[in-house]
Write an enzyme that holds these catalytic residues in place. Structure first.
Site, PDB file in Angstrom:
ATOM      1  N   ASP A  45      -1.119  15.844   1.700  1.00 36.52           N
ATOM      2  CA  ASP A  45      -1.199  17.200   2.261  1.00 36.52           C
ATOM      3  C   ASP A  45      -0.840  18.241   1.204  1.00 36.52           C
ATOM      4  O   ASP A  45      -0.755  17.930   0.004  1.00 36.52           O
ATOM      5  CB  ASP A  45      -0.333  17.306   3.532  1.00 36.52           C
ATOM      6  CG  ASP A  45       1.160  17.216   3.226  1.00 36.52           C
ATOM      7  OD1 ASP A  45       1.542  17.033   2.046  1.00 36.52           O
ATOM      8  OD2 ASP A  45       1.949  17.320   4.179  1.00 36.52           O
ATOM      9  N   HIS A  46      -0.589  19.478   1.663  1.00 37.35           N
ATOM     10  CA  HIS A  46      -0.272  20.571   0.739  1.00 37.35           C
ATOM     11  C   HIS A  46       0.982  20.288  -0.079  1.00 37.35           C
ATOM     12  O   HIS A  46       1.070  20.686  -1.239  1.00 37.35           O
ATOM     13  CB  HIS A  46      -0.112  21.881   1.523  1.00 37.35           C
ATOM     14  CG  HIS A  46       0.804  21.774   2.704  1.00 37.35           C
ATOM     15  ND1 HIS A  46       0.424  21.117   3.861  1.00 37.35           N
ATOM     16  CD2 HIS A  46       2.078  22.201   2.907  1.00 37.35           C
ATOM     17  CE1 HIS A  46       1.430  21.166   4.723  1.00 37.35           C
ATOM     18  NE2 HIS A  46       2.443  21.804   4.179  1.00 37.35           N
ATOM     19  N   CYS A  53       3.091  13.155   0.523  1.00 37.72           N
ATOM     20  CA  CYS A  53       3.391  14.353   1.320  1.00 37.72           C
ATOM     21  C   CYS A  53       4.819  14.770   0.990  1.00 37.72           C
ATOM     22  O   CYS A  53       5.384  14.289  -0.002  1.00 37.72           O
ATOM     23  CB  CYS A  53       3.149  14.122   2.815  1.00 37.72           C
ATOM     24  SG  CYS A  53       4.309  13.039   3.659  1.00 37.72           S
ATOM     25  N   GLY A  54       5.409  15.644   1.779  1.00 30.74           N
ATOM     26  CA  GLY A  54       6.742  16.145   1.455  1.00 30.74           C
ATOM     27  C   GLY A  54       7.785  15.049   1.426  1.00 30.74           C
ATOM     28  O   GLY A  54       8.503  14.871   0.443  1.00 30.74           O
ATOM     29  N   THR A  55       7.881  14.292   2.500  1.00 35.65           N
ATOM     30  CA  THR A  55       8.859  13.195   2.584  1.00 35.65           C
ATOM     31  C   THR A  55       8.236  11.834   2.319  1.00 35.65           C
ATOM     32  O   THR A  55       8.956  10.841   2.177  1.00 35.65           O
ATOM     33  CB  THR A  55       9.486  13.126   3.987  1.00 35.65           C
ATOM     34  OG1 THR A  55       8.442  12.794   4.926  1.00 35.65           O
ATOM     35  CG2 THR A  55      10.139  14.428   4.386  1.00 35.65           C
ATOM     36  N   GLY A  56       6.928  11.761   2.335  1.00 32.30           N
ATOM     37  CA  GLY A  56       6.225  10.475   2.227  1.00 32.30           C
ATOM     38  C   GLY A  56       6.165   9.730   3.545  1.00 32.30           C
ATOM     39  O   GLY A  56       5.466   8.728   3.659  1.00 32.30           O
ATOM     40  N   HIS A  67       7.354  -8.326  -2.380  1.00 36.72           N
ATOM     41  CA  HIS A  67       7.802  -8.912  -1.108  1.00 36.72           C
ATOM     42  C   HIS A  67       6.939  -8.537   0.092  1.00 36.72           C
ATOM     43  O   HIS A  67       6.819  -9.321   1.027  1.00 36.72           O
ATOM     44  CB  HIS A  67       9.240  -8.488  -0.812  1.00 36.72           C
ATOM     45  CG  HIS A  67      10.243  -9.081  -1.756  1.00 36.72           C
ATOM     46  ND1 HIS A  67      11.596  -8.934  -1.597  1.00 36.72           N
ATOM     47  CD2 HIS A  67      10.073  -9.824  -2.893  1.00 36.72           C
ATOM     48  CE1 HIS A  67      12.235  -9.561  -2.586  1.00 36.72           C
ATOM     49  NE2 HIS A  67      11.331 -10.101  -3.389  1.00 36.72           N
ATOM     50  N   ASN A  68       6.382  -7.329   0.091  1.00 36.86           N
ATOM     51  CA  ASN A  68       5.661  -6.849   1.272  1.00 36.86           C
ATOM     52  C   ASN A  68       4.144  -6.786   1.081  1.00 36.86           C
ATOM     53  O   ASN A  68       3.424  -6.426   2.014  1.00 36.86           O
ATOM     54  CB  ASN A  68       6.170  -5.462   1.693  1.00 36.86           C
ATOM     55  CG  ASN A  68       7.681  -5.379   1.766  1.00 36.86           C
ATOM     56  OD1 ASN A  68       8.303  -4.544   1.107  1.00 36.86           O
ATOM     57  ND2 ASN A  68       8.306  -6.268   2.543  1.00 36.86           N
ATOM     58  N   ARG A 110       8.646  16.060  -2.403  1.00 34.60           N
ATOM     59  CA  ARG A 110       9.754  17.019  -2.398  1.00 34.60           C
ATOM     60  C   ARG A 110      11.093  16.385  -2.792  1.00 34.60           C
ATOM     61  O   ARG A 110      12.109  17.072  -2.857  1.00 34.60           O
ATOM     62  CB  ARG A 110       9.866  17.691  -1.021  1.00 34.60           C
ATOM     63  CG  ARG A 110       8.703  18.648  -0.763  1.00 34.60           C
ATOM     64  CD  ARG A 110       8.785  19.317   0.583  1.00 34.60           C
ATOM     65  NE  ARG A 110       7.685  20.271   0.737  1.00 34.60           N
ATOM     66  CZ  ARG A 110       7.181  20.662   1.904  1.00 34.60           C
ATOM     67  NH1 ARG A 110       7.657  20.176   3.031  1.00 34.60           N
ATOM     68  NH2 ARG A 110       6.187  21.524   1.945  1.00 34.60           N
ATOM     69  N   HIS A 145       7.344 -14.937   1.285  1.00 34.78           N
ATOM     70  CA  HIS A 145       6.983 -13.557   1.623  1.00 34.78           C
ATOM     71  C   HIS A 145       5.622 -13.502   2.328  1.00 34.78           C
ATOM     72  O   HIS A 145       5.396 -12.631   3.163  1.00 34.78           O
ATOM     73  CB  HIS A 145       6.978 -12.692   0.365  1.00 34.78           C
ATOM     74  CG  HIS A 145       8.306 -12.674  -0.327  1.00 34.78           C
ATOM     75  ND1 HIS A 145       9.434 -12.149   0.261  1.00 34.78           N
ATOM     76  CD2 HIS A 145       8.687 -13.150  -1.538  1.00 34.78           C
ATOM     77  CE1 HIS A 145      10.464 -12.292  -0.558  1.00 34.78           C
ATOM     78  NE2 HIS A 145      10.046 -12.896  -1.656  1.00 34.78           N
ATOM     79  N   ARG A 202       6.144 -14.028   5.980  1.00 31.04           N
ATOM     80  CA  ARG A 202       6.714 -12.826   6.613  1.00 31.04           C
ATOM     81  C   ARG A 202       5.657 -11.735   6.780  1.00 31.04           C
ATOM     82  O   ARG A 202       5.614 -11.054   7.813  1.00 31.04           O
ATOM     83  CB  ARG A 202       7.897 -12.315   5.773  1.00 31.04           C
ATOM     84  CG  ARG A 202       9.065 -13.289   5.811  1.00 31.04           C
ATOM     85  CD  ARG A 202      10.087 -13.059   4.727  1.00 31.04           C
ATOM     86  NE  ARG A 202      11.078 -14.128   4.732  1.00 31.04           N
ATOM     87  CZ  ARG A 202      12.003 -14.308   3.800  1.00 31.04           C
ATOM     88  NH1 ARG A 202      12.064 -13.493   2.762  1.00 31.04           N
ATOM     89  NH2 ARG A 202      12.861 -15.301   3.882  1.00 31.04           N
TER      90      ARG A 202
HETATM   91  C1  RB5 Z   1       4.834  19.480   5.420  1.00 26.49           C
HETATM   92  O1  RB5 Z   1       5.644  20.604   5.459  1.00 26.49           O
HETATM   93  C2  RB5 Z   1       5.643  18.234   5.647  1.00 26.49           C
HETATM   94  O2  RB5 Z   1       6.028  18.153   6.977  1.00 26.49           O
HETATM   95  C3  RB5 Z   1       4.858  17.014   5.253  1.00 26.49           C
HETATM   96  O3  RB5 Z   1       4.480  17.113   3.930  1.00 26.49           O
HETATM   97  C4  RB5 Z   1       5.558  15.681   5.377  1.00 26.49           C
HETATM   98  O4  RB5 Z   1       6.823  15.719   4.798  1.00 26.49           O
HETATM   99  C5  RB5 Z   1       5.564  15.086   6.703  1.00 26.49           C
HETATM  100  O5  RB5 Z   1       5.992  13.940   6.902  1.00 26.49           O
END
Ligand code: RB5
Length: 142
Positions: A8-9, A65-68, A98-99, A109, A133, A136
């Site tokens: 995403d952005h 993405c921001g948090t993945g 392993h996975n 981020r 593995h 599993r």
């Molecule tokens: C976008 O602001 C944020 O929510 C997205 O990148 C992500 O972290 C969602 O899981």
């Protein structure tokens, strides 16, 4: 090896930097977007990447993405996808060993671009260990 990449952005900047690196390392890359920093919905990009891996069009997917987490959760809705969230090289290595992860998910981020590059390289060059593995991994399907 063919790689599907998307995000995403929040992931756009790192994706833009990673693509030429991947090509320099000899991978063929299909970019499923997004194509700028305008706010978008991460599933719109995670699903196409997951579908490309699930269909065999690409062997590996990379999502950012921001948090993945949003892209990983979305990709893992696909039966044949094993997406792993990764924040350092050791985790990158272990989710392959392993996975048998076939999609790498990164949190733009919370890691530097340099870390993202090292994580990507490690993920792409580490093999699945099989053995116990494999048993599993087979049990993951529901
Ligand atoms: C976008 O602001 C944020 O929510 C997205 O990148 C992500 O972290 C969602 O899981």
């Amino acid at each position: 090896m063919k790689i599907a990449i998307g995000g995403d952005h929040a992931g756009f900047g790192y994706k833009k930097e990673l693509i030429p690196k991947l090509e320099k390392w000899g991978y063929t890359v299909t970019d499923f977007g997004t194509s700028n920093e305008d706010s978008v919905d991460y599933p719109d990009f995670a699903h196409p990447v997951a579908q490309a891996v699930e269909s065999g069009e690409c062997e590996i997917g990379i999502l950012i993405c921001g948090t993945g987490n949003g892209v990983a959760i979305t990709a893992n809705k696909h039966q044949k996808i094993r997406a792993g969230l990764c924040w350092n090289e050791e985790v990158a290595s272990l989710i392959r060993q392993h996975n048998d992860a076939n999609v790498l998910s990164m949190p733009a981020r919370f890691i530097t671009l340099e870390e993202a590059e090292k994580i990507t390289k490690t993920f792409l060059t580490t093999a699945f260990e099989g053995g116990r593995h494999a048993r599993r991994v087979e049990k993951m399907i529901c």
